[in-house]
Design a protein around this motif. Structure first.
Motif, PDB file in Angstrom:
ATOM      1  N   LEU A  49       0.835  -1.205   0.000  1.00  0.00           N
ATOM      2  CA  LEU A  49       0.000   0.000   0.000  1.00  0.00           C
ATOM      3  C   LEU A  49       0.867   1.251   0.000  1.00  0.00           C
ATOM      4  CD1 LEU A  49      -2.693   1.502   0.221  1.00  0.00           C
ATOM      5  CD2 LEU A  49      -2.615   1.169   2.700  1.00  0.00           C
ATOM      6  N   MET A  50       1.854   1.258   0.905  1.00  0.00           N
ATOM      7  CA  MET A  50       2.720   2.426   0.993  1.00  0.00           C
ATOM      8  C   MET A  50       3.471   2.642  -0.326  1.00  0.00           C
ATOM      9  SD  MET A  50       5.543   3.254   3.869  1.00  0.00           S
ATOM     10  CE  MET A  50       7.013   3.260   2.896  1.00  0.00           C
ATOM     11  N   HIS A  51       4.020   1.572  -0.864  1.00  0.00           N
ATOM     12  CA  HIS A  51       4.818   1.696  -2.088  1.00  0.00           C
ATOM     13  C   HIS A  51       3.971   2.145  -3.280  1.00  0.00           C
ATOM     14  CE1 HIS A  51       8.699  -0.637  -0.899  1.00  0.00           C
ATOM     15  NE2 HIS A  51       8.237   0.113   0.086  1.00  0.00           N
ATOM     16  N   CYS A  52       2.731   1.672  -3.348  1.00  0.00           N
ATOM     17  CA  CYS A  52       1.873   2.075  -4.472  1.00  0.00           C
ATOM     18  C   CYS A  52       1.486   3.547  -4.357  1.00  0.00           C
ATOM     19  CB  CYS A  52       0.619   1.203  -4.537  1.00  0.00           C
ATOM     20  SG  CYS A  52       0.941  -0.486  -5.096  1.00  0.00           S
ATOM     21  N   VAL A  53       1.128   3.990  -3.144  1.00  0.00           N
ATOM     22  CA  VAL A  53       0.708   5.384  -2.989  1.00  0.00           C
ATOM     23  C   VAL A  53       1.912   6.320  -3.119  1.00  0.00           C
ATOM     24  CG1 VAL A  53      -0.390   7.069  -1.452  1.00  0.00           C
ATOM     25  CG2 VAL A  53      -1.286   4.749  -1.588  1.00  0.00           C
ATOM     26  N   ALA A  54       3.099   5.824  -2.771  1.00  0.00           N
ATOM     27  CA  ALA A  54       4.305   6.659  -2.837  1.00  0.00           C
ATOM     28  C   ALA A  54       4.949   6.636  -4.223  1.00  0.00           C
ATOM     29  CB  ALA A  54       5.313   6.199  -1.786  1.00  0.00           C
ATOM     30  N   GLY A  55       4.335   5.943  -5.160  1.00  0.00           N
ATOM     31  CA  GLY A  55       4.883   5.923  -6.517  1.00  0.00           C
ATOM     32  C   GLY A  55       6.155   5.122  -6.650  1.00  0.00           C
ATOM     33  N   LEU A  56       6.357   4.174  -5.732  1.00  0.00           N
ATOM     34  CA  LEU A  56       7.535   3.308  -5.800  1.00  0.00           C
ATOM     35  C   LEU A  56       7.216   1.995  -6.503  1.00  0.00           C
ATOM     36  CD1 LEU A  56       8.735   3.819  -2.143  1.00  0.00           C
ATOM     37  CD2 LEU A  56      10.037   4.457  -4.179  1.00  0.00           C
ATOM     38  N   ASP A  57       5.924   1.717  -6.677  1.00  0.00           N
ATOM     39  CA  ASP A  57       5.505   0.453  -7.249  1.00  0.00           C
ATOM     40  C   ASP A  57       4.272   0.720  -8.109  1.00  0.00           C
ATOM     41  OD1 ASP A  57       5.545  -2.243  -7.680  1.00  0.00           O
ATOM     42  OD2 ASP A  57       5.386  -2.797  -5.553  1.00  0.00           O
ATOM     43  N   THR A  58       4.103  -0.048  -9.165  1.00  0.00           N
ATOM     44  CA  THR A  58       2.895   0.081  -9.991  1.00  0.00           C
ATOM     45  C   THR A  58       1.769  -0.701  -9.329  1.00  0.00           C
ATOM     46  OG1 THR A  58       3.486  -1.872 -11.247  1.00  0.00           O
ATOM     47  CG2 THR A  58       4.247   0.252 -12.114  1.00  0.00           C
ATOM     48  N   PHE A  89      10.910  10.266   2.514  1.00  0.00           N
ATOM     49  CA  PHE A  89      10.935   8.868   2.934  1.00  0.00           C
ATOM     50  C   PHE A  89      11.813   8.694   4.167  1.00  0.00           C
ATOM     51  CE2 PHE A  89       9.996   8.519  -1.626  1.00  0.00           C
ATOM     52  CZ  PHE A  89       8.947   7.609  -1.622  1.00  0.00           C
ATOM     53  N   ILE A  90      11.340   7.837   5.076  1.00  0.00           N
ATOM     54  CA  ILE A  90      12.150   7.438   6.230  1.00  0.00           C
ATOM     55  C   ILE A  90      12.125   5.921   6.287  1.00  0.00           C
ATOM     56  CG2 ILE A  90      12.551   7.728   8.701  1.00  0.00           C
ATOM     57  CD1 ILE A  90      10.369   9.958   8.554  1.00  0.00           C
ATOM     58  N   PHE A  91      13.303   5.317   6.432  1.00  0.00           N
ATOM     59  CA  PHE A  91      13.394   3.859   6.410  1.00  0.00           C
ATOM     60  C   PHE A  91      13.808   3.340   7.776  1.00  0.00           C
ATOM     61  CE2 PHE A  91      14.631   5.712   2.352  1.00  0.00           C
ATOM     62  CZ  PHE A  91      13.662   5.173   1.523  1.00  0.00           C
ATOM     63  N   ILE A 162       3.899  14.879   1.627  1.00  0.00           N
ATOM     64  CA  ILE A 162       3.650  13.779   2.555  1.00  0.00           C
ATOM     65  C   ILE A 162       4.964  13.052   2.842  1.00  0.00           C
ATOM     66  CG2 ILE A 162       3.072  12.191   0.644  1.00  0.00           C
ATOM     67  CD1 ILE A 162       0.849  11.046   2.519  1.00  0.00           C
ATOM     68  N   ILE A 163       5.074  12.542   4.075  1.00  0.00           N
ATOM     69  CA  ILE A 163       6.231  11.719   4.451  1.00  0.00           C
ATOM     70  C   ILE A 163       5.755  10.302   4.704  1.00  0.00           C
ATOM     71  CG2 ILE A 163       7.911  11.266   6.299  1.00  0.00           C
ATOM     72  CD1 ILE A 163       8.370  14.216   6.540  1.00  0.00           C
ATOM     73  N   PHE A 164       6.441   9.337   4.104  1.00  0.00           N
ATOM     74  CA  PHE A 164       6.159   7.925   4.347  1.00  0.00           C
ATOM     75  C   PHE A 164       7.292   7.322   5.169  1.00  0.00           C
ATOM     76  CE2 PHE A 164       3.753   8.693   0.424  1.00  0.00           C
ATOM     77  CZ  PHE A 164       2.526   8.145   0.767  1.00  0.00           C
ATOM     78  N   GLY A 165       6.939   6.648   6.251  1.00  0.00           N
ATOM     79  CA  GLY A 165       7.930   5.975   7.081  1.00  0.00           C
ATOM     80  C   GLY A 165       7.678   4.477   7.088  1.00  0.00           C
ATOM     81  N   MET A 197       2.917   6.146   8.427  1.00  0.00           N
ATOM     82  CA  MET A 197       3.973   5.280   8.950  1.00  0.00           C
ATOM     83  C   MET A 197       3.482   3.843   9.079  1.00  0.00           C
ATOM     84  SD  MET A 197       5.528   5.626  12.809  1.00  0.00           S
ATOM     85  CE  MET A 197       3.947   5.470  13.658  1.00  0.00           C
ATOM     86  N   VAL A 198       4.224   2.918   8.485  1.00  0.00           N
ATOM     87  CA  VAL A 198       3.969   1.494   8.692  1.00  0.00           C
ATOM     88  C   VAL A 198       4.702   1.069   9.958  1.00  0.00           C
ATOM     89  CG1 VAL A 198       4.485  -0.821   7.817  1.00  0.00           C
ATOM     90  CG2 VAL A 198       3.628   0.943   6.259  1.00  0.00           C
ATOM     91  N   THR A 199       4.003   0.387  10.863  1.00  0.00           N
ATOM     92  CA  THR A 199       4.672  -0.067  12.084  1.00  0.00           C
ATOM     93  C   THR A 199       4.034  -1.331  12.642  1.00  0.00           C
ATOM     94  OG1 THR A 199       5.412   0.580  14.294  1.00  0.00           O
ATOM     95  CG2 THR A 199       3.245   1.375  13.624  1.00  0.00           C
ATOM     96  N   HIS A 200       4.853  -2.110  13.344  1.00  0.00           N
ATOM     97  CA  HIS A 200       4.345  -3.267  14.083  1.00  0.00           C
ATOM     98  C   HIS A 200       4.085  -2.913  15.540  1.00  0.00           C
ATOM     99  CE1 HIS A 200       6.171  -5.838  10.870  1.00  0.00           C
ATOM    100  NE2 HIS A 200       5.085  -6.532  11.141  1.00  0.00           N
ATOM    101  N   ASP A 201       4.567  -1.742  15.940  1.00  0.00           N
ATOM    102  CA  ASP A 201       4.693  -1.436  17.359  1.00  0.00           C
ATOM    103  C   ASP A 201       3.496  -0.618  17.856  1.00  0.00           C
ATOM    104  OD1 ASP A 201       5.430  -0.643  19.864  1.00  0.00           O
ATOM    105  OD2 ASP A 201       7.165   0.552  19.230  1.00  0.00           O
ATOM    106  N   PRO A 202       2.701  -1.150  18.764  1.00  0.00           N
ATOM    107  CA  PRO A 202       1.537  -0.425  19.271  1.00  0.00           C
ATOM    108  C   PRO A 202       1.908   0.907  19.932  1.00  0.00           C
ATOM    109  CG  PRO A 202       1.453  -2.723  19.964  1.00  0.00           C
ATOM    110  CD  PRO A 202       2.798  -2.502  19.349  1.00  0.00           C
ATOM    111  N   VAL A 203       3.068   0.954  20.569  1.00  0.00           N
ATOM    112  CA  VAL A 203       3.491   2.217  21.186  1.00  0.00           C
ATOM    113  C   VAL A 203       3.764   3.249  20.104  1.00  0.00           C
ATOM    114  CG1 VAL A 203       5.248   3.357  22.591  1.00  0.00           C
ATOM    115  CG2 VAL A 203       4.410   1.074  23.229  1.00  0.00           C
TER     116      VAL A 203
END
Ligand code: ADP
Ligand code: ADP
Length: 232
Positions: A49-58, A89-91, A162-165, A197-203
């Motif tokens: 989802l992130m990659h498609c909206v950020a124009g990194l993937d078709t 972008f933040i990785f 927009i910033i994607f993390g 931001m994509v995250t696994h962390d609830p905090v």
């Protein structure tokens, strides 16, 4: 106003028997000056989802846009230009250049693009970063949390739409992570920056204004004003 939007966005990998539906008609708005976290199990489609909206993937069908620009109609070169002009972008890995100082790292993307950062904006970002006296240090002389704050400032420097993390606190201990998340949240509150931001962390997710939950390529839940307890 909407900083980015996916409408009925689908992404299918492979063909026939090996086909994987990574995204299944996802519709979501990322509004200006809003901090959104994307959560969900591994393989649920967060990165796609992130990659498609950020124009990194078709994508396979539906539409995605950044600001007023529909991504589906853009050629590779135009997508690269759009990422440079409108997206930060933040990785997970900080991806700083080791030979440059913190400040040089922050302005590098704009230097490469031949653009001058807005001085007042840059000063505000640098005041917020909490690295006083360390801007001339190289990455190896900074802690992980400090390095990631430099990466956040680098993403902010060009005043992106927009910033994607992608798991921006994944490599950090909880205290360093909190410093980075606080900086991101302040960029939303004080500068009106839009952050996803994509995250696994609830905090980590609890710093966001809302969380969307993915499962099997679909949005299955959304929560405003999340707390770590409610997200778990
Ligand atoms: P998440 O980020 O939530 O872990 P992904 O977006 O990486 O999920 O993956 C969603 C689904 O798409 C998974 O089933 C994954 O295996 C599949 N997938 C991701 N990238 C590829 C690819 N390049 N080729 C084939 N399948 C892929
Ligand atoms: P160029 O053609 O200039 O090398 P890139 O596609 O490498 O353009 O990079 C354009 C922007 O997209 C950069 O900000 C870069 O950090 C980001 N980017 C490139 N690849 C990825 C990726 N796999 N995941 C996330 N961001 C990426």
């Amino acid at each position: 106003a909407v900083a980015a939007r996916a409408t009925d966005l689908s992404k299918v990998y492979g063909e026939g028997e090996t086909q994987v539906v990574a995204l299944d008609r996802v519709t979501v708005d990322f509004r200006q000056a809003e901090f959104t976290a994307i959560m969900g199990p591994s393989g649920s489609g967060k990165s796609t989802l992130m990659h498609c909206v950020a124009g990194l993937d078709t994508f396979s069908s539906g539409s995605a846009r950044i600001g007023d620009t529909e991504l589906g109609s853009l050629k590779d070169k135009q997508l690269t230009q759009l990422r440079r002009d409108k997206i930060g972008f933040i990785f997970q890995a900080f991806n700083l250049l080791p030979t440059l100082t913190a400040l040089e790292n922050i302005t590098l993307p704009m230097d490469i693009a031949g653009r001058k950062p807005d001085k007042q904006w840059l000063n505000t970002v640098i005041e917020m970063i909490g690295l006083s006296g360390r801007l001339s240090h190289r990455p190896a002389q900074l802690s992980g949390g400090q390095q990631q704050r430099v990466a956040v400032a680098r993403a902010l420097a060009s005043q992106p739409e927009i910033i994607f993390g992608d798991e921006p606190t994944g490599n950090l201990d909880s205290r360093s992570g909190a410093e980075v998340l606080g900086f991101l949240r302040n960029s939303v509150r004080e500068l009106g920056q839009t952050v996803v931001m994509v995250t696994h962390d609830p905090v980590a997710a609890s710093y966001a204004d809302r969380v969307i939950f993915l499962a099997d390529g679909r949005i299955v839940n959304e929560m405003a004003h999340p707390t770590a307890e409610r997200v778990l």
